[in-house]
Design an enzyme around this catalytic site. Structure first.
Site, PDB file in Angstrom:
ATOM      1  N   LYS A  19       0.840  -1.196   0.000  1.00  0.00           N
ATOM      2  CA  LYS A  19       0.000   0.000   0.000  1.00  0.00           C
ATOM      3  C   LYS A  19       0.882   1.256   0.000  1.00  0.00           C
ATOM      4  O   LYS A  19       0.693   2.158  -0.792  1.00  0.00           O
ATOM      5  CB  LYS A  19      -0.891  -0.033   1.238  1.00  0.00           C
ATOM      6  CG  LYS A  19      -1.798   1.135   1.392  1.00  0.00           C
ATOM      7  CD  LYS A  19      -2.669   0.935   2.619  1.00  0.00           C
ATOM      8  CE  LYS A  19      -3.201   2.249   3.113  1.00  0.00           C
ATOM      9  NZ  LYS A  19      -3.925   2.107   4.374  1.00  0.00           N
TER      10      LYS A  19
ATOM     11  N   GLU B 292      11.147  -4.439   3.548  1.00  0.00           N
ATOM     12  CA  GLU B 292      11.265  -5.849   3.153  1.00  0.00           C
ATOM     13  C   GLU B 292      10.761  -6.041   1.724  1.00  0.00           C
ATOM     14  O   GLU B 292      11.408  -6.691   0.893  1.00  0.00           O
ATOM     15  CB  GLU B 292      10.428  -6.749   4.078  1.00  0.00           C
ATOM     16  CG  GLU B 292      10.959  -6.887   5.486  1.00  0.00           C
ATOM     17  CD  GLU B 292      10.366  -5.860   6.440  1.00  0.00           C
ATOM     18  OE1 GLU B 292       9.981  -4.756   5.983  1.00  0.00           O
ATOM     19  OE2 GLU B 292      10.309  -6.151   7.644  1.00  0.00           O
TER      20      GLU B 292
ATOM     21  N   GLY C 195      -4.111  -2.087   5.757  1.00  0.00           N
ATOM     22  CA  GLY C 195      -3.396  -3.241   5.219  1.00  0.00           C
ATOM     23  C   GLY C 195      -3.994  -4.577   5.644  1.00  0.00           C
ATOM     24  O   GLY C 195      -4.205  -5.472   4.831  1.00  0.00           O
ATOM     25  N   ARG C 196      -4.285  -4.712   6.945  1.00  0.00           N
ATOM     26  CA  ARG C 196      -4.750  -6.027   7.432  1.00  0.00           C
ATOM     27  C   ARG C 196      -6.207  -6.306   7.093  1.00  0.00           C
ATOM     28  O   ARG C 196      -6.734  -7.368   7.436  1.00  0.00           O
ATOM     29  CB  ARG C 196      -4.473  -6.164   8.938  1.00  0.00           C
ATOM     30  CG  ARG C 196      -4.968  -5.023   9.804  1.00  0.00           C
ATOM     31  CD  ARG C 196      -4.334  -5.084  11.202  1.00  0.00           C
ATOM     32  NE  ARG C 196      -4.692  -3.949  12.037  1.00  0.00           N
ATOM     33  CZ  ARG C 196      -4.034  -2.797  12.055  1.00  0.00           C
ATOM     34  NH1 ARG C 196      -2.993  -2.623  11.261  1.00  0.00           N
ATOM     35  NH2 ARG C 196      -4.408  -1.811  12.856  1.00  0.00           N
TER      36      ARG C 196
ATOM     37  N   GLU D 255      -2.164  -6.594  15.965  1.00  0.00           N
ATOM     38  CA  GLU D 255      -1.752  -5.287  15.434  1.00  0.00           C
ATOM     39  C   GLU D 255      -2.870  -4.267  15.684  1.00  0.00           C
ATOM     40  O   GLU D 255      -2.619  -3.090  15.875  1.00  0.00           O
ATOM     41  CB  GLU D 255      -1.433  -5.391  13.931  1.00  0.00           C
ATOM     42  CG  GLU D 255      -0.703  -4.178  13.389  1.00  0.00           C
ATOM     43  CD  GLU D 255      -0.015  -4.429  12.043  1.00  0.00           C
ATOM     44  OE1 GLU D 255       1.162  -4.808  12.014  1.00  0.00           O
ATOM     45  OE2 GLU D 255      -0.677  -4.241  11.008  1.00  0.00           O
TER      46      GLU D 255
ATOM     47  N   HIS E  82      -2.126 -32.893  19.973  1.00  0.00           N
ATOM     48  CA  HIS E  82      -0.926 -33.694  20.246  1.00  0.00           C
ATOM     49  C   HIS E  82       0.296 -32.806  20.434  1.00  0.00           C
ATOM     50  O   HIS E  82       1.418 -33.287  20.387  1.00  0.00           O
ATOM     51  CB  HIS E  82      -0.690 -34.672  19.091  1.00  0.00           C
ATOM     52  CG  HIS E  82      -1.833 -35.628  18.940  1.00  0.00           C
ATOM     53  ND1 HIS E  82      -1.899 -36.815  19.621  1.00  0.00           N
ATOM     54  CD2 HIS E  82      -2.976 -35.534  18.221  1.00  0.00           C
ATOM     55  CE1 HIS E  82      -3.033 -37.437  19.308  1.00  0.00           C
ATOM     56  NE2 HIS E  82      -3.695 -36.672  18.461  1.00  0.00           N
TER      57      HIS E  82
ATOM     58  N   LYS F 167      11.535  -0.727  13.353  1.00  0.00           N
ATOM     59  CA  LYS F 167      11.965  -0.473  11.964  1.00  0.00           C
ATOM     60  C   LYS F 167      13.083   0.564  11.950  1.00  0.00           C
ATOM     61  O   LYS F 167      14.093   0.422  11.273  1.00  0.00           O
ATOM     62  CB  LYS F 167      10.792   0.081  11.134  1.00  0.00           C
ATOM     63  CG  LYS F 167       9.722  -0.920  10.774  1.00  0.00           C
ATOM     64  CD  LYS F 167       8.724  -0.251   9.831  1.00  0.00           C
ATOM     65  CE  LYS F 167       7.459  -1.067   9.679  1.00  0.00           C
ATOM     66  NZ  LYS F 167       6.395  -0.375   8.972  1.00  0.00           N
TER      67      LYS F 167
HETATM   68  O1  F6P Z   1       4.500  -2.662   9.544  1.00  0.00           O
HETATM   69  C1  F6P Z   1       3.147  -2.913   9.612  1.00  0.00           C
HETATM   70  C2  F6P Z   1       2.459  -2.721   8.298  1.00  0.00           C
HETATM   71  O2  F6P Z   1       2.246  -1.378   8.062  1.00  0.00           O
HETATM   72  C3  F6P Z   1       1.147  -3.495   8.271  1.00  0.00           C
HETATM   73  O3  F6P Z   1       0.116  -2.861   8.908  1.00  0.00           O
HETATM   74  C4  F6P Z   1       0.948  -3.688   6.806  1.00  0.00           C
HETATM   75  O4  F6P Z   1       0.014  -4.699   6.565  1.00  0.00           O
HETATM   76  C5  F6P Z   1       2.350  -4.035   6.382  1.00  0.00           C
HETATM   77  O5  F6P Z   1       3.181  -3.245   7.202  1.00  0.00           O
HETATM   78  C6  F6P Z   1       2.670  -3.820   4.933  1.00  0.00           C
HETATM   79  O6  F6P Z   1       2.515  -2.500   4.527  1.00  0.00           O
HETATM   80  P1  F6P Z   1       2.542  -2.078   3.003  1.00  0.00           P
HETATM   81  O7  F6P Z   1       1.372  -2.715   2.321  1.00  0.00           O
HETATM   82  O8  F6P Z   1       2.455  -0.579   2.993  1.00  0.00           O
HETATM   83  O9  F6P Z   1       3.826  -2.563   2.399  1.00  0.00           O
END
Ligand code: F6P
Length: 525
Positions: free
Chosen positions: A208, A214, A268-269, A354, A385, A497
């Site tokens: 987003k 990453e 995002g979530r 979160e 188990h 971060k």
């Molecule tokens: O670091 C948390 C976060 O902002 C989440 O809420 C989100 O789902 C994820 O990182 C990825 O964010 P983006 O879609 O902006 O890469």
């Protein structure tokens, strides 16, 4: 009318709940069942293909009545209706929360003077056209071969949501193999690259913000790897993106026509219903993706209209506050009895932890009651188990949600019957234990009185999965509202971060980093 900002523990209903808790806190579930005929009937809800049994919770219809009073004091009904319209629910980031619009059949939802429905429709049409072309093979890679593999590059909500759906609905999948690369761990990346052929692989960068470290590093490494086998011009055919940050995507090298937009009113979530779910639509086809949205839409209608005593997400949120703030539990388990729901718990972990891991209320004040609980779990019967011994004989009180399906997808009822029987037995053993039975061996005693809710669903279909996911989304929202927190920001992830950036710089500078990493660690604390 705006969302309530009242401290829940200062309400009259909370006082009443406290008094009521004192009365029933030591009553064993065995006694609750013995004293009430048809308790299951009274405390269960049926909706479409869903049957939800709340009777094995340590509560009564009076508890639900008192939670209803709490909800009324906190104007919950008005808040639910606002949640489906223009709002400023995520006020700390000055954003609306409107992911429900992505699956709405309303003709108009206005935000800042604009109807957002036509925009959603046009993105959905773009997803439909694109996914059909990839699946049919009419849109090909740069050498003229049809695509065989898709790699979703994204993290958090840009991976967990589509991944849980894609894997849960693998029974409905077509020939495309979908892979998810999320972690910055280069080994994860290499293992994925080993499985794919560049000329028949489509890469979807999902972010987003398009600033997530990453995702950007993974996307760059993948692009460099791809360019070892293909010319620069091939990037346009093999890389697409889902993002709200068009400028940054274009800078990366994705053609503007290959960008599927998302909006800042989708967290995002909660984004799998948007173009973030494009890997899902590629895997199971657009019609099944639509059925997923329809399932969520059905729960939205249920959630908006049903009385609280028959409202699945609301009742689930009541149980959660009951245990965390009255019984003072800090763990909650979710145990789906389905191989297909292996990724469900990791997805829910982000959703709940979160969203509701907050300690400042909606007035900016420090909170003096409990907010989010630790969510964990795993697939049954494997869980039995592995870690469920602790539920049965440990000293912690853990609330559980069991999820099971009446029918298997391959029609193997022998196994399915045993699977579901195991789930029923766990809920029963947890609730009743060996209470009231004479055992002369203390090691074989089961205290019982461990609460659970059982969600029984006819079959794992795209529509029912959509409903299940929406139930949990609404549970998160209601928990947050009743606890007077903002469930839609996540500032807590930022500090780590930032600190990692300093480490990265120093590590890059340190020539001898590989052999001396341990020394580096000691020197930099
Ligand atoms: O670091 C948390 C976060 O902002 C989440 O809420 C989100 O789902 C994820 O990182 C990825 O964010 P983006 O879609 O902006 O890469």
């Amino acid at each position: 009318m705006n969302f309530s900002r009242k401290n829940p523990i200062q309400t009259k209903a909370w006082q009443k709940l406290t008094a009521h808790f004192e009365q029933i806190k030591n009553v064993h579930l065995q006694e609750m069942f013995a004293n009430k005929i048809a308790r299951e009937q009274e405390l269960s809800v049926e909706f479409g293909d869903f049957f939800v049994d709340f009777s094995k919770n340590r509560w009564t219809s009076e508890t639900i009545q008192l939670f209803t009073e709490l909800a009324n004091e906190l104007h919950l009904r008005e808040s639910i209706s606002l949640y489906f319209k223009e709002n400023n629910l995520n006020f700390t980031e000055n954003r609306a929360v409107l992911h429900t619009a992505l699956r709405s059949d309303e003709k108009e939802i206005v935000l800042n003077g604009n109807n957002i429905i036509p925009e959603i429709k046009s993105v959905n049409e773009k997803i439909e056209t694109f996914t059909k072309a990839i699946i049919s093979g009419s849109q090909k890679g740069h050498t003229g071969k049809a695509f065989t593999d898709v790699v979703n590059i994204g993290i958090g909500g840009s991976s967990l949501g589509p991944k849980v759906v894609c894997n849960a609905l693998q029974h409905y999948k077509n020939h495309l193999n979908i892979h998810y690369v999320s972690n910055i761990d280069g080994d994860e990346l290499e293992e994925t690259l080993k499985k794919i052929i560049p000329e028949t692989t489509l890469f979807i960068i999902v972010s987003k913000s398009f600033t997530t470290a990453e995702t950007l590093q993974n996307a760059n490494s993948i692009k460099n790897w791809f360019l070892k086998y293909a010319p620069e011009t091939a990037v346009q055919k093999h890389f697409i993106a889902v993002s709200a940050n068009v400028e940054k995507v274009v800078d990366f090298g994705v053609d503007a026509s290959n960008i599927f937009p998302m909006w800042n009113w989708v967290g995002g979530r909660f984004s799998l219903w948007s173009a973030v779910g494009i890997s899902v639509a590629l895997s199971i086809g657009y019609e099944n993706f639509k059925a997923l949205l329809q399932g969520a839409r059905k729960i939205d209608a249920h959630f908006k209209t049903k009385d609280y005593k028959e409202n699945i997400p609301v009742l689930m949120a009541f149980t959660s506050i009951w245990y965390s703030n009255f019984f003072l539990t800090s763990q909650h388990a979710v145990i789906p009895y389905s191989y297909y729901l292996e990724d469900f718990v990791p997805y829910l972990k982000q959703g709940f932890m979160e969203s509701n891991g907050k300690s400042v209320d909606r007035n900016g004040k420090a909170i003096d009651y409990k907010t989010g609980t630790v969510l964990f779990g795993g697939v049954g019967s494997n869980a039995q188990h592995a870690f469920m011994q602790l539920f049965h004989q440990g000293t912690n009180l853990i609330s559980t949600e069991f999820i099971g399906f009446c029918n298997s997808l391959h029609g193997n009822s022998d196994h399915q019957d045993v699977l579901v029987a195991n789930m029923f037995a766990q809920a029963k053993a947890l609730a009743f234990g060996t209470y009231g039975k004479k055992t002369d061996n203390p090691y074989k005693e089961f205290k019982g009185n461990s609460p659970s809710t059982t969600i029984l669903i006819k079959k794992l279909t795209p529509e029912n999965l959509g409903s299940l996911l929406a139930i949990y989304e609404h549970k998160i929202f209601i928990e947050g509202l009743l606890l007077n927190i903002n469930s839609f920001d996540q500032f807590g992830v930022e500090l780590g971060k930032e600190l990692s950036r300093n480490y990265i710089e120093s590590l890059h500078e340190s020539a001898s980093k590989k052999s001396l990493l341990m020394q580096f660690y000691k020197n930099n604390q």
